[in-house]
Design a protein around this motif. Structure first.
Motif: not given
Length: 169
Positions: A42-67
Motif C-alpha cells: 500500500l505504501a508503494a503507491s498513492h493509488v488505492p489498492s483492492s485486497a485482490y490487488d494486494i494479494l496478487n502483488q504479494l503472491n507474485k513476490e512469493r512465487k518468485e521466492k518459491g514460497e
C-alpha cells in the motif's frame, strides 16, 4: 488507473512502516511480517489498492521466492488489523485501501475529519486532516443527537498532474 512514475516511493514506504511500528509498539500489538508486507504494498503507491490487488502483488513476490501462496482471508485479516489501528484507510467508493500519510500523531487528534482527494484519471489519493470540517460535522451531528465515529469525506476530481496533461492546469 496509473500512477506517475517520477515519484520515489522508498521514502513513503520507510516512513509509513516506521509510523506503523511506532503505533503498534505504543498499543502493545504485533506488526507481523505479513501485516508489514501488506502495508509495504500500500505504501508503494498513492493509488488505492483492492485486497485482490494486494494479494496478487504479494503472491507474485512469493512465487518468485518459491514460497507458498497466500489466501485472500490472510490479506483481509491484515487489512482489518491495519484499519483498526489507524495505519491504513479504506476508500469506500473504490472498495480499496491506502496507507495513512498523516503519521502517528494524526491518529490521535480528536475532532478531525479525514478528507481524501481522489483523482478520476490516474487514481491517486491525497489525504488531509481537517479540524474545522470535523467541528462542522460534530455540530451537524449534535443537532440530531448522532455520534459520528469515522468522519471521512471523499472528493473526486483531477490532480494537478492530470490537469496539466489535459491542458487545464
Amino acid at each position: 488507473m496509473i500512477e506517475m512514475s517520477d515519484h520515489d516511493h522508498s521514502f513513503c514506504i520507510d516512513r509509513v512502516l516506521a509510523d506503523a511500528k511506532a503505533v503498534c509498539a505504543e498499543k502493545g500489538v504485533r506488526l507481523t511480517d505479513q501485516r508489514q508486507s501488506v502495508l509495504r504494498v500500500l505504501a508503494a503507491s498513492h493509488v488505492p489498492s483492492s485486497a485482490y490487488d494486494i494479494l496478487n502483488q504479494l503472491n507474485k513476490e512469493r512465487k518468485e521466492k518459491g514460497e507458498t501462496m497466500l489466501a485472500p482471508v490472510s490479506i483481509y485479516r491484515a487489512l482489518e488489523f491495519l484499519i483498526q489501528h489507524g495505519i491504513i484507510h479504506r476508500i469506500e467508493s473504490r472498495n480499496a485501501y491506502v496507507a495513512c500519510n498523516e503519521g502517528p500523531d494524526a491518529r490521535h487528534r480528536h475532532g478531525e475529519a479525514t478528507i481524501f482527494l481522489l483523482c478520476d484519471k490516474c487514481g491517486r489519493a491525497a489525504e488531509f486532516q481537517s479540524e474545522s470540517l470535523g467541528g462542522l460535522i460534530e455540530t451537524i451531528a449534535g443537532k440530531v443527537k448522532f455520534s459520528p465515529n469515522a468522519p471521512v469525506m471523499e472528493i473526486r476530481g483531477l490532480c494537478e498532474e492530470c490537469q496539466k496533461l489535459e491542458g487545464n492546469g
